[in-house]
Design an enzyme around this catalytic site. Structure first.
Site, PDB file in Angstrom:
ATOM      1  N   HIS A  17       9.219   2.497  -3.232  1.00 20.23           N
ATOM      2  CA  HIS A  17       9.081   3.889  -3.680  1.00 20.23           C
ATOM      3  C   HIS A  17       9.506   4.831  -2.566  1.00 20.23           C
ATOM      4  O   HIS A  17       9.909   4.396  -1.480  1.00 20.23           O
ATOM      5  CB  HIS A  17       7.679   4.155  -4.223  1.00 20.23           C
ATOM      6  CG  HIS A  17       6.567   3.967  -3.232  1.00 20.23           C
ATOM      7  ND1 HIS A  17       6.393   4.774  -2.129  1.00 20.23           N
ATOM      8  CD2 HIS A  17       5.570   3.048  -3.174  1.00 20.23           C
ATOM      9  CE1 HIS A  17       5.333   4.374  -1.448  1.00 20.23           C
ATOM     10  NE2 HIS A  17       4.827   3.322  -2.058  1.00 20.23           N
ATOM     11  N   CYS A 125      -9.996  -5.963   4.080  1.00 18.17           N
ATOM     12  CA  CYS A 125      -9.225  -5.401   2.963  1.00 18.17           C
ATOM     13  C   CYS A 125      -7.975  -6.248   2.769  1.00 18.17           C
ATOM     14  O   CYS A 125      -7.105  -6.282   3.648  1.00 18.17           O
ATOM     15  CB  CYS A 125      -8.815  -3.950   3.212  1.00 18.17           C
ATOM     16  SG  CYS A 125      -7.668  -3.364   1.927  1.00 18.17           S
ATOM     17  N   CYS A 128      -4.650  -4.152   2.999  1.00 23.04           N
ATOM     18  CA  CYS A 128      -4.244  -3.781   4.361  1.00 23.04           C
ATOM     19  C   CYS A 128      -4.003  -5.036   5.193  1.00 23.04           C
ATOM     20  O   CYS A 128      -3.401  -4.957   6.259  1.00 23.04           O
ATOM     21  CB  CYS A 128      -5.333  -3.004   5.088  1.00 23.04           C
ATOM     22  SG  CYS A 128      -5.665  -1.358   4.482  1.00 23.04           S
ATOM     23  N   CYS A 143     -12.283   0.301   1.061  1.00 24.11           N
ATOM     24  CA  CYS A 143     -11.169   0.581   1.967  1.00 24.11           C
ATOM     25  C   CYS A 143     -10.818   2.068   1.861  1.00 24.11           C
ATOM     26  O   CYS A 143     -10.543   2.552   0.766  1.00 24.11           O
ATOM     27  CB  CYS A 143      -9.958  -0.263   1.600  1.00 24.11           C
ATOM     28  SG  CYS A 143      -8.482   0.268   2.491  1.00 24.11           S
ATOM     29  N   LYS A 297       1.485   2.283  -4.498  1.00 23.72           N
ATOM     30  CA  LYS A 297       1.495   1.473  -5.697  1.00 23.72           C
ATOM     31  C   LYS A 297       0.100   1.408  -6.310  1.00 23.72           C
ATOM     32  O   LYS A 297      -0.066   1.537  -7.517  1.00 23.72           O
ATOM     33  CB  LYS A 297       1.978   0.072  -5.315  1.00 23.72           C
ATOM     34  CG  LYS A 297       2.023  -0.915  -6.450  1.00 23.72           C
ATOM     35  CD  LYS A 297       2.726  -2.165  -5.947  1.00 23.72           C
ATOM     36  CE  LYS A 297       2.259  -3.464  -6.515  1.00 23.72           C
ATOM     37  NZ  LYS A 297       1.769  -3.622  -7.796  1.00 23.72           N
TER      38      LYS A 297
END
Ligand code: MSP
Length: 502
Positions: A17, A125, A128, A143, A297
């Site tokens: 993106h 997480c 991440c 997170c 996303k």
């Protein structure tokens, strides 16, 4: 002199993106500018294909992580081409050349005594691929970046002795005040270091998708070390039969603020541990925000670069990103914002200036740039501008440098309004004045367009050709003689078609 610039490598867990394109365009502008200065440049981008972020998405979609990588890595490669990235290599962390070297370097860090086995317990997480400290936890153990629940993990793994590099890092930051830019990010990183460093996991025992730990093949190397090492490994195998490390290392890194800690703290420590020179520096940019949130996303608020490019063109996209949002800060972007800048600045200011300069030279001087002296008023206003642009880009100040260049665009437009060449053309005895105005315009436009070239390579390339300037090098900034052929070309930034009424 050599200049090696990198982007973060992107996770292959979804479509690229505009947030990804942003880091790549930034690095590309610097790479192109340095090439214009005659530097020996290497520009690297690529994909991060191991670890949990990819393995989890693959599982969700019922495919293997490799299949996911094979699906999305080409999409990131295509995106780089579409936004006109001039990268010299595209690394995938699944390349054998990368994996072999990751193992070598991690083994070296181990042999140098910086690795031990231990038990880790903490909040993790998976998106991440990072354990969060207590101070980083979001409400209800979530997170703060992805706003998803963290998982409590306890595992035996290999640790990197980050804590023993605290002094080295403090010394590095003291000796190299510009190691991390902008300053507020440097202060953030330094505060993190000063609060006391804890050792970090170097491996993950349960995950199968990654580079095996060379001395314990039941574990894979923690994805962050695998990923960071791409900056070093690529140079060794990007060109067959040639190791580019000596020629280009150390690198200058471009990255977003979400991955500051890994680059500004873990990475230099790890390099010191491996006996490799630390990076030349890094610039940390902010987020492009849509409706107030980081485009991502998981939040689903992404702007597809293909759509934007189809409507505005890649150059307009490149321009907009660095004009609208001050590089280093967070900033809002929006389709309406694009349209406004496109119309007022690209079509009306720059496009129109180019069009007028070319059209008047054609009409009044048969397409021949007149032989004349530069108007001293413009010469004075241009004086020093190219050096200021260079100095700003030495510090990756992409928005400020663009602002300097845009002042020249505006100054030239003002010059056209002041001198009114269409009136001069009607008056007897003003031929010399008209020569001077047209020469000054062509020359001012040529200099401005050369400086703009890294930001908008395609349109400025067309304009430089039309102005009879075959070179793209900044060495050509000095005044050129008149007498060049100037050609008229279609509008660089055509007016947007009005949307059909719904
Ligand atoms: N794979 C890691 C990076 C490893 S580098 C050794 C990673 N990948 S990522 O795909 O999640 O994001 C990479 C980078 O994309 C971010 O650091 C940032 O540079 C950029 N961006 C992603 N979304 C963004 C915005 N909305 N705005 C600006 N940049 C953003 O992290």
């Amino acid at each position: 002199m050599s200049f090696y610039v990198t982007t973060p490598i992107y996770y292959v867990n979804g479509e690229p993106h505009l947030g990804h394109a942003y880091s790549t365009i930034a690095a590309d502008i610097l790479a192109r500018h340095m090439r214009q200065r005659g530097e020996d440049v290497f520009f690297l981008t690529g994909t991060d294909e191991h670890g949990e972020p990819v393995a989890q998405e693959a599982e969700r979609e019922g495919v293997t992580p490799r299949e996911l990588g094979d699906r999305y890595a080409p999409r990131f490669k295509e995106m780089a081409a579409k936004i006109e990235a001039s990268n010299d290599f595209f690394i995938r962390t699944t390349d054998q050349g990368h994996m072999d070297r990751v193992q070598e370097i991690v083994q070296r860090v181990h042999d140098n005594g910086h690795v031990y086995e231990g038990v880790y317990e903490g909040w993790y997480c998976p998106r991440c691929a990072d354990f969060k400290t207590e101070s980083e936890l979001g409400p209800g153990n979530t997170c703060p970046i992805h706003q998803i629940p963290l998982t409590r993990e306890t595992e035996t793994n290999w640790f990197f002795r980050l804590s023993s590099f605290q002094e080295d890092l403090e010394r590095l930051y003291a000796k190299r005040p510009d190691f991390v830019q902008p300053d507020f990010r440097r202060n953030e990183a330094l505060a993190f270091i000063r609060q006391g460093l804890q050792d970090v996991s170097l491996s993950r025992p349960r995950l199968k998708w990654g580079v095996p730990v060379p001395w314990d093949t039941d574990q894979v190397i923690y994805v962050w070390f695998d990923a960071l090492l791409n900056y070093v490994t690529a140079l060794a195998y990007a060109r067959e039969g040639e190791d580019l490390t000596g020629r280009f290392w150390p690198a200058f890194h471009i990255l977003g603020k979400d991955i500051l800690k890994f680059h500004a703290v873990y990475w230099p420590a790890f390099l010191i541990a491996a006996g490799i020179e630390v990076p030349k520096g890094m610039f940390i940019h902010g987020y492009l925000l849509m409706e107030g949130h980081k485009m991502s996303k998981s939040l689903g608020n992404v702007l597809d670069p293909d759509e934007v490019i189809a409507k505005f063109g890649a150059d307009a996209l490149r321009y907009y990103c660095f004009r609208e949002v001050s590089f280093g800060q967070d900033g809002q972007i929006s389709p309406a914002g694009f349209e406004a800048r496109y119309e007022t600045e690209l079509a009306n200011e720059f496009g129109n200036l180019a069009n007028r300069a070319l059209a008047m030279t054609e009409r009044y001087r048969d397409g021949q740039a007149p032989e004349a002296e530069l108007d001293p008023a413009i010469a004075a206003d241009f004086e020093g501008a190219p050096d200021r642009v260079r100095e700003l880009l030495d510090e990756a100040r992409l928005t400020q440098a663009l602002e300097e260049i845009w002042k020249l665009v505006r100054r030239l437009n003002q010059y056209v309004e002041e001198t009114r060449p269409w009136d001069l053309a009607k008056e007897d005895g003003e031929a010399d004045s008209l020569d001077q105005v047209l020469y000054t315009l062509a020359e001012g436009l040529r200099v401005t367009t050369l400086l703009l070239h890294p930001y908008m390579p395609e349109t400025t390339g067309r304009l430089l050709d039309a102005l009879g300037e075959p070179s793209r090098e900044l060495a050509e900034l000095g005044s050129q003689e008149g007498g060049r052929r100037i050609e008229r070309i279609p509008p660089l930034f055509p007016k947007l078609e009005a949307e059909p009424a719904a």
